[in-house]
Design an enzyme around this catalytic site. Structure first.
Site, mmCIF file in Angstrom:
data_model
loop_
_atom_site.group_PDB
_atom_site.id
_atom_site.type_symbol
_atom_site.label_atom_id
_atom_site.label_comp_id
_atom_site.label_asym_id
_atom_site.label_seq_id
_atom_site.Cartn_x
_atom_site.Cartn_y
_atom_site.Cartn_z
ATOM 1 N N LYS A 100 0.851 -1.205 0.000
ATOM 2 C CA LYS A 100 0.000 0.000 0.000
ATOM 3 C C LYS A 100 0.881 1.247 0.000
ATOM 4 O O LYS A 100 1.119 1.852 1.048
ATOM 5 C CB LYS A 100 -0.941 -0.030 1.218
ATOM 6 C CG LYS A 100 -2.092 0.955 1.116
ATOM 7 C CD LYS A 100 -3.162 0.592 2.110
ATOM 8 C CE LYS A 100 -4.214 1.669 2.266
ATOM 9 N NZ LYS A 100 -5.019 1.905 1.076
ATOM 10 N N GLU A 112 -9.213 -4.293 -9.792
ATOM 11 C CA GLU A 112 -9.936 -3.670 -8.664
ATOM 12 C C GLU A 112 -10.359 -2.266 -9.071
ATOM 13 O O GLU A 112 -10.063 -1.809 -10.166
ATOM 14 C CB GLU A 112 -9.052 -3.641 -7.415
ATOM 15 C CG GLU A 112 -7.732 -2.933 -7.616
ATOM 16 C CD GLU A 112 -6.744 -3.096 -6.464
ATOM 17 O OE1 GLU A 112 -7.165 -3.321 -5.331
ATOM 18 O OE2 GLU A 112 -5.530 -2.977 -6.725
ATOM 19 N N LEU A 155 -4.585 -4.751 -4.117
ATOM 20 C CA LEU A 155 -4.356 -4.523 -2.691
ATOM 21 C C LEU A 155 -5.213 -5.523 -1.906
ATOM 22 O O LEU A 155 -6.368 -5.760 -2.260
ATOM 23 C CB LEU A 155 -4.756 -3.095 -2.306
ATOM 24 C CG LEU A 155 -4.430 -2.787 -0.844
ATOM 25 C CD1 LEU A 155 -2.938 -2.568 -0.673
ATOM 26 C CD2 LEU A 155 -5.197 -1.570 -0.360
HETATM 27 N N1 PMP Z 1 -7.710 -1.481 -3.520
HETATM 28 C C1 PMP Z 1 -7.112 -0.287 -3.600
HETATM 29 C C2 PMP Z 1 -6.308 0.031 -4.797
HETATM 30 C C3 PMP Z 1 -7.253 0.653 -2.560
HETATM 31 O O1 PMP Z 1 -6.652 1.843 -2.633
HETATM 32 C C4 PMP Z 1 -8.081 0.328 -1.447
HETATM 33 C C5 PMP Z 1 -8.310 1.304 -0.329
HETATM 34 N N2 PMP Z 1 -7.189 1.911 0.149
HETATM 35 C C6 PMP Z 1 -8.684 -0.935 -1.408
HETATM 36 C C7 PMP Z 1 -8.481 -1.814 -2.465
HETATM 37 C C8 PMP Z 1 -9.529 -1.360 -0.242
HETATM 38 O O2 PMP Z 1 -8.750 -1.677 0.863
HETATM 39 P P1 PMP Z 1 -9.307 -1.501 2.355
HETATM 40 O O3 PMP Z 1 -10.545 -2.353 2.424
HETATM 41 O O4 PMP Z 1 -8.238 -2.037 3.198
HETATM 42 O O5 PMP Z 1 -9.594 -0.069 2.524
#
Ligand code: PMP
Length: 284
Positions: free
Chosen positions: A148, A180, A204
């Site tokens: 991230k 995604e 992610l």
């Molecule tokens: N994919 C990407 C590219 C993201 O930026 C995020 C959110 N930061 C997510 C998925 C979702 O992750 P989370 O549920 O941990 O917020």
């Protein structure tokens, strides 16, 4: 009220917070981040975010400047000082700076750590009733999306492309399959089956994703973690996204074609309800 932020061990009014112009977060996007949501003044899924933060740091061989227990305290203190009932806590750690610019990682740099709050109503949104419209775009990000990092330029460009098309977000496509959303994980529902891309370097590993899939399985819904195409998504009964700040949000249109009946789906709304109920119960 002036926002209080946290920078390298100090709580400061936002206008007094400073980071070096040589910081590698600024010069090289050499940094990682987390976003944790707050409901009723409590942190949702803090442990998951803390664990993923440590994983991101490990993958980049970046030092962690703070103990996890202290990190929880900083989050809580910022919630208190800024009187956050609903919103987000943004956390960023960069490799810091040795006072110059060089591609090689500096040996002597102290990491930079910054946290700030955003006050925002999250539990209710008009988007839950109307559903999101998304466009599809090529996924042109780097190959380690499981880390991230703060290099969020392509996702920003994707949001702008969506905006220009009168839509809310973009789903990114690589080799014919959806990876995604620009800042969220993507799902489709066909019958009682929920389909979302499998974990790997291409996406992610969403903290909300992990929780939602666990709740779905506990509710006897079938979950398939595999790639799916935009055509399959258009043909699905329902579609939705998950992220820490949107929880579970319905998607009702993809590239101008309605998904299912064009309104937020039953499975999606049920999952949102379960996620919010269960997460509030264990919030810290
Ligand atoms: N994919 C990407 C590219 C993201 O930026 C995020 C959110 N930061 C997510 C998925 C979702 O992750 P989370 O549920 O941990 O917020």
């Amino acid at each position: 009220m002036t926002r209080t932020v946290y920078v390298n061990g100090e709580y400061l009014p936002e206008g007094e917070a400073k980071v070096s112009i040589f910081d590698r977060g600024f010069l090289f996007a050499d940094g990682v981040y987390e976003v944790t949501s707050v409901l009723g003044g409590k942190l949702i899924d803090f442990d998951g975010h803390a664990k993923r933060l440590q994983r991101s740091l490990n993958e980049l061989e970046m030092a962690n400047p703070i103990e996890m227990d202290d990190l929880l305290e900083v989050h809580r203190e910022l919630v208190r000082r800024n009187e956050i009932d609903e919103g987000m806590i943004y956390l960023q750690i960069t490799r810091g700076s040795d006072g110059d610019r060089d591609f090689a990682y500096p040996e002597a740099a102290e990491p930079t750590i910054v946290l700030f709050t955003q006050s925002k109503v999250l539990s209710e949104s008009p988007m839950v009733e109307r559903g999101m419209k998304v466009i599809s775009i090529d996924d042109e990000r780097w190959g380690r999306r499981d880390i991230k990092t703060v290099q969020l330029l392509y996702p920003s460009m994707g949001k702008m492309m969506a905006k220009a098309a009168g839509c809310d977000d973009a789903w990114m496509v690589q080799d014919g399959a959806v990876t995604e959303g620009t800042s969220n994980n993507a799902y489709i529902v066909k019958g009682n089956k929920i389909v979302t891309r499998h974990l790997g370097n291409e996406i992610l590993h969403g903290i909300t994703r992990a929780a939602v899939l666990r709740f779905a399985r506990e509710a006897q819904m079938e979950v398939e973690e595999r790639p799916f195409t935009i055509d399959e998504a258009k043909d699905a009964d329902e579609a939705f996204i998950t992220s820490a700040s949107t929880f579970v949000m319905p998607v009702v249109e993809i590239d101008g074609d309605v998904v299912g009946s064009g309104v937020p789906g039953k499975v999606t709304l049920r999952l949102r309800e379960i996620y919010l109920d269960e997460s509030r119960k264990v919030a810290v």
